[in-house]
Design a protein around this motif. Sequence first.
Motif, PDB file in Angstrom:
ATOM      1  N   LYS A   1       0.570  -0.996   0.145  1.00 19.80           N
ATOM      2  CA  LYS A   1       0.191  -0.015   0.150  1.00 19.80           C
ATOM      3  C   LYS A   1       1.000   1.156  -0.086  1.00 19.80           C
ATOM      4  CE  LYS A   1      -3.453  -2.180   2.140  1.00 19.80           C
ATOM      5  NZ  LYS A   1      -4.021  -2.393   4.016  1.00 19.80           N
ATOM      6  N   LEU A   2       2.245   1.875   0.594  1.00 23.32           N
ATOM      7  CA  LEU A   2       3.313   2.208   0.831  1.00 23.32           C
ATOM      8  C   LEU A   2       4.039   2.220  -0.737  1.00 23.32           C
ATOM      9  CD1 LEU A   2       3.832   2.693   4.329  1.00 23.32           C
ATOM     10  CD2 LEU A   2       2.147   3.752   3.044  1.00 23.32           C
ATOM     11  N   GLY A   3       3.806   1.423  -1.334  1.00 24.64           N
ATOM     12  CA  GLY A   3       4.694   1.062  -2.614  1.00 24.64           C
ATOM     13  C   GLY A   3       6.127   0.842  -2.090  1.00 24.64           C
ATOM     14  N   LYS A   4       5.404  -0.050  -1.578  1.00 23.60           N
ATOM     15  CA  LYS A   4       7.350  -1.118  -0.821  1.00 23.60           C
ATOM     16  C   LYS A   4       7.152  -2.848  -0.974  1.00 23.60           C
ATOM     17  CE  LYS A   4       8.240   2.248   2.574  1.00 23.60           C
ATOM     18  NZ  LYS A   4       9.868   3.053   2.672  1.00 23.60           N
ATOM     19  N   ILE A   5       7.881  -3.222  -1.963  1.00 27.15           N
ATOM     20  CA  ILE A   5       8.138  -4.438  -2.217  1.00 27.15           C
ATOM     21  C   ILE A   5       9.215  -4.928  -2.274  1.00 27.15           C
ATOM     22  CG2 ILE A   5       5.946  -3.903  -4.343  1.00 27.15           C
ATOM     23  CD1 ILE A   5       8.275  -4.736  -5.818  1.00 27.15           C
ATOM     24  N   SER A   6       9.306  -6.153  -1.319  1.00 23.86           N
ATOM     25  CA  SER A   6      10.504  -7.009  -0.571  1.00 23.86           C
ATOM     26  C   SER A   6      11.039  -6.947  -1.970  1.00 23.86           C
ATOM     27  CB  SER A   6      10.562  -8.145  -0.449  1.00 23.86           C
ATOM     28  OG  SER A   6      10.946  -8.778   0.238  1.00 23.86           O
ATOM     29  N   VAL A   7      12.137  -7.147  -1.592  1.00 23.33           N
ATOM     30  CA  VAL A   7      13.376  -7.262  -2.480  1.00 23.33           C
ATOM     31  C   VAL A   7      13.653  -9.115  -2.864  1.00 23.33           C
ATOM     32  CG1 VAL A   7      16.005  -7.825  -0.735  1.00 23.33           C
ATOM     33  CG2 VAL A   7      15.653  -6.719  -3.244  1.00 23.33           C
ATOM     34  N   VAL A   8      13.201  -9.781  -2.302  1.00 22.20           N
ATOM     35  CA  VAL A   8      12.724 -10.797  -2.161  1.00 22.20           C
ATOM     36  C   VAL A   8      11.621 -11.976  -2.539  1.00 22.20           C
ATOM     37  CG1 VAL A   8      14.932 -11.715  -0.471  1.00 22.20           C
ATOM     38  CG2 VAL A   8      12.300 -11.666   0.306  1.00 22.20           C
ATOM     39  N   SER A   9      10.924 -10.739  -3.741  1.00 25.22           N
ATOM     40  CA  SER A   9      10.044 -10.715  -3.711  1.00 25.22           C
ATOM     41  C   SER A   9       9.817 -12.040  -5.529  1.00 25.22           C
ATOM     42  CB  SER A   9       8.882 -10.050  -3.854  1.00 25.22           C
ATOM     43  OG  SER A   9       8.785  -9.195  -4.665  1.00 25.22           O
ATOM     44  N   PRO A  10       8.760 -12.153  -6.114  1.00 27.57           N
ATOM     45  CA  PRO A  10       8.897 -12.216  -7.457  1.00 27.57           C
ATOM     46  C   PRO A  10       9.471 -11.256  -7.921  1.00 27.57           C
ATOM     47  CG  PRO A  10       7.071 -13.508  -6.102  1.00 27.57           C
ATOM     48  CD  PRO A  10       7.923 -12.928  -5.337  1.00 27.57           C
ATOM     49  N   ILE A  11       8.652 -10.301  -7.613  1.00 24.60           N
ATOM     50  CA  ILE A  11       9.038  -8.811  -8.860  1.00 24.60           C
ATOM     51  C   ILE A  11      10.048  -7.916  -8.707  1.00 24.60           C
ATOM     52  CG2 ILE A  11       8.147  -6.540  -9.254  1.00 24.60           C
ATOM     53  CD1 ILE A  11       4.947  -7.963  -9.188  1.00 24.60           C
ATOM     54  N   GLY A  12      10.466  -7.855  -7.099  1.00 24.70           N
ATOM     55  CA  GLY A  12      11.771  -7.789  -6.577  1.00 24.70           C
ATOM     56  C   GLY A  12      12.785  -8.679  -7.142  1.00 24.70           C
ATOM     57  N   LEU A  13      13.078  -9.673  -6.992  1.00 29.71           N
ATOM     58  CA  LEU A  13      14.398 -10.920  -7.618  1.00 29.71           C
ATOM     59  C   LEU A  13      13.936 -10.502  -9.568  1.00 29.71           C
ATOM     60  CD1 LEU A  13      13.206 -13.964  -5.375  1.00 29.71           C
ATOM     61  CD2 LEU A  13      15.069 -12.267  -5.555  1.00 29.71           C
ATOM     62  N   ALA A  14      13.194  -9.947  -9.702  1.00 32.34           N
ATOM     63  CA  ALA A  14      12.848 -10.382 -11.330  1.00 32.34           C
ATOM     64  C   ALA A  14      13.707  -8.911 -11.180  1.00 32.34           C
ATOM     65  CB  ALA A  14      11.488 -10.923 -12.393  1.00 32.34           C
ATOM     66  N   LEU A  15      13.720  -7.384 -11.156  1.00 30.53           N
ATOM     67  CA  LEU A  15      13.677  -6.544 -11.389  1.00 30.53           C
ATOM     68  C   LEU A  15      15.738  -6.360 -10.979  1.00 30.53           C
ATOM     69  CD1 LEU A  15      10.878  -4.729 -10.102  1.00 30.53           C
ATOM     70  CD2 LEU A  15      11.507  -4.844 -12.257  1.00 30.53           C
ATOM     71  N   LEU A  16      16.323  -6.725 -10.011  1.00 28.55           N
ATOM     72  CA  LEU A  16      17.174  -6.931  -9.777  1.00 28.55           C
ATOM     73  C   LEU A  16      18.568  -6.736 -10.490  1.00 28.55           C
ATOM     74  CD1 LEU A  16      18.048  -8.913  -6.106  1.00 28.55           C
ATOM     75  CD2 LEU A  16      18.525  -6.745  -6.471  1.00 28.55           C
ATOM     76  N   GLY A  17      19.165  -5.821 -10.864  1.00 26.37           N
ATOM     77  CA  GLY A  17      19.941  -6.305 -11.334  1.00 26.37           C
ATOM     78  C   GLY A  17      19.886  -5.177 -13.115  1.00 26.37           C
ATOM     79  N   LYS A  18      18.806  -4.956 -13.626  1.00 26.12           N
ATOM     80  CA  LYS A  18      17.963  -4.698 -14.857  1.00 26.12           C
ATOM     81  C   LYS A  18      18.452  -3.180 -15.117  1.00 26.12           C
ATOM     82  CE  LYS A  18      16.178  -8.403 -16.212  1.00 26.12           C
ATOM     83  NZ  LYS A  18      17.277  -9.657 -14.621  1.00 26.12           N
ATOM     84  N   ARG A  19      18.249  -2.536 -15.641  1.00 26.89           N
ATOM     85  CA  ARG A  19      18.215  -1.065 -16.135  1.00 26.89           C
ATOM     86  C   ARG A  19      16.934  -0.480 -16.980  1.00 26.89           C
ATOM     87  NH1 ARG A  19      23.634   0.756 -17.012  1.00 26.89           N
ATOM     88  NH2 ARG A  19      25.322  -1.513 -16.451  1.00 26.89           N
ATOM     89  N   VAL A  20      16.489   0.340 -17.371  1.00 28.65           N
ATOM     90  CA  VAL A  20      15.395   1.037 -17.528  1.00 28.65           C
ATOM     91  C   VAL A  20      15.859   1.237 -19.262  1.00 28.65           C
ATOM     92  CG1 VAL A  20      14.828   3.451 -18.838  1.00 28.65           C
ATOM     93  CG2 VAL A  20      15.965   3.575 -16.352  1.00 28.65           C
ATOM     94  N   ASP A  21      14.190   0.287 -19.448  1.00 29.43           N
ATOM     95  CA  ASP A  21      13.898  -0.175 -20.831  1.00 29.43           C
ATOM     96  C   ASP A  21      13.806  -1.583 -21.083  1.00 29.43           C
ATOM     97  OD1 ASP A  21      13.638   2.666 -22.113  1.00 29.43           O
ATOM     98  OD2 ASP A  21      14.912   2.907 -23.038  1.00 29.43           O
ATOM     99  N   ASP A  22      14.751  -1.771 -19.970  1.00 30.72           N
ATOM    100  CA  ASP A  22      14.656  -3.664 -19.583  1.00 30.72           C
ATOM    101  C   ASP A  22      13.843  -4.121 -19.935  1.00 30.72           C
ATOM    102  OD1 ASP A  22      17.534  -3.991 -19.966  1.00 30.72           O
ATOM    103  OD2 ASP A  22      17.772  -4.398 -17.981  1.00 30.72           O
TER     104      ASP A  22
END
Length: 163
Positions: free
Chosen positions: A115-136
Amino acid sequence: MAELDKKITPAGYAVLRAELEHLWKVERPQVTQEVTAAAAQGDRSENAEYQYGKRRLREIDRRVRWLNKRLAALEIVRASPTDGKIYFGAHVTVEDEDGEHNTWQLVGSDEWDVKLGKISVVSPIGLALLGKRVDDEVTVRRPKGDLELTIVAIRYDEYRDTE
């Protein structure tokens, strides 16, 4: 992933620290005083205020022990990398297949709140985003079907050391 589970933002650490301080310096002394007053009324076995107070003290003590252990184990991360990649602490804006934008901050497992726009870095979305860049583009595997996201923006909070 266990290493990621021990990370926390400075703001998240401050929230846990404040909870510990409140429990130890405000709530516990207040409940202790209430239990003492209830005990002075006589028969403790039938005294609901006394029973509730003792139970609440156990809950407070359990939480205080957990917070002390957890705070000691956490690593405060003040991320502000300049390589354009997504790391812990990043605020990431994504666009989904429908063109809708969402912005999330990747935080530790102790501080996530969708609700506050904070997701866990170990969630599926968090893990998918790690290491990526803009436009990926990333694909998040979910039980109800894959979610395709395009990274639109990345930013980091600026921290000033006050320690």
